[in-house]
Design a protein around this motif. Sequence first.
Motif, PDB file in Angstrom:
ATOM      1  N   ILE A  22       0.849  -1.184   0.000  1.00 29.46           N
ATOM      2  CA  ILE A  22       0.000   0.000   0.000  1.00 29.46           C
ATOM      3  C   ILE A  22       0.890   1.240   0.000  1.00 29.46           C
ATOM      4  N   ASP A  49      -4.578   3.900  -3.891  1.00 30.24           N
ATOM      5  CA  ASP A  49      -3.292   3.260  -3.673  1.00 30.24           C
ATOM      6  C   ASP A  49      -2.414   3.416  -4.917  1.00 30.24           C
ATOM      7  N   ASN A  55      -4.875  -1.542  -3.477  1.00 31.68           N
ATOM      8  CA  ASN A  55      -5.339  -1.530  -2.085  1.00 31.68           C
ATOM      9  C   ASN A  55      -5.755  -0.118  -1.655  1.00 31.68           C
ATOM     10  N   PRO A  86      -8.173  -2.450   2.494  1.00 38.22           N
ATOM     11  CA  PRO A  86      -8.305  -3.897   2.312  1.00 38.22           C
ATOM     12  C   PRO A  86      -7.478  -4.597   3.393  1.00 38.22           C
ATOM     13  N   GLN A  88      -5.051  -6.435   5.623  1.00 41.46           N
ATOM     14  CA  GLN A  88      -3.696  -6.935   5.460  1.00 41.46           C
ATOM     15  C   GLN A  88      -3.353  -7.802   6.674  1.00 41.46           C
ATOM     16  N   ASP A 195      -6.876  -3.087   8.968  1.00 42.92           N
ATOM     17  CA  ASP A 195      -7.773  -2.743   7.865  1.00 42.92           C
ATOM     18  C   ASP A 195      -8.398  -1.355   8.039  1.00 42.92           C
TER      19      ASP A 195
END
Length: 231
Positions: A22, A49, A55, A86, A88, A195
Amino acid sequence: GLNLKNRIDAEWTPKKLGGLLIWLQYNTGLEESDTSFPEDTDAVTKWADQSGEGNHATKSSGGLANYDSTLKSPYFEGSTDSLNLPQQTLSAFSVYVRVRFKASGTISNADVLVEDDDAGNNFWRIQNTEGIRIKIGGSTAQNFTFHSETELAEDTWYNMGLERDGSDAVTSWLNGTQNGESVDLATPLRNWSVDNLKGGDGCYIAELVITSQGLTSSERSKLNTYFNNLS
């Protein structure tokens, strides 16, 4: 003029980091609700991103950060203001932000990154003006005191980082210098899940970088220089 090495360094961006997941870039890829670039005080509904991984940060169910046209950054005014990421789930990682607080009185229990549904077990928090508190995958909470007796002040940009390398050593960083000693938090039982970008109460975030590995000393130095050249 710039010599070759300085020209190469001047062109360096986080895009060159290995394992980049990201990259929310300074004053780039920001959108308001009609998908146009936000004007001053407009709510930020997306931060695209730039890593190439797609992302993107998007609006959350909580409050929205507002764009500040002077500092060219989203401003997280309240503790519920956030942007969704999103999810991770990270074993080795590097996470860096360029952050600034509007008033010193708000530098307390400021969660920078959390897992929204499990924030008690996964967080990176600016605990107060003197240090960081983290919890990774339900591990015992760990504290890091800022190096050199640094105390965070209002209206000042800081480069903050958190890393875990392949040996499970977790380190905290401020402006390119390590805060105290490393702490061992073993994987995979202690993967870190995040997130939600919250920034903190009364906080500006100029940039966010997340990778899937620890940084080399050269990468860390270049990232710190890159951040310092933003604003």
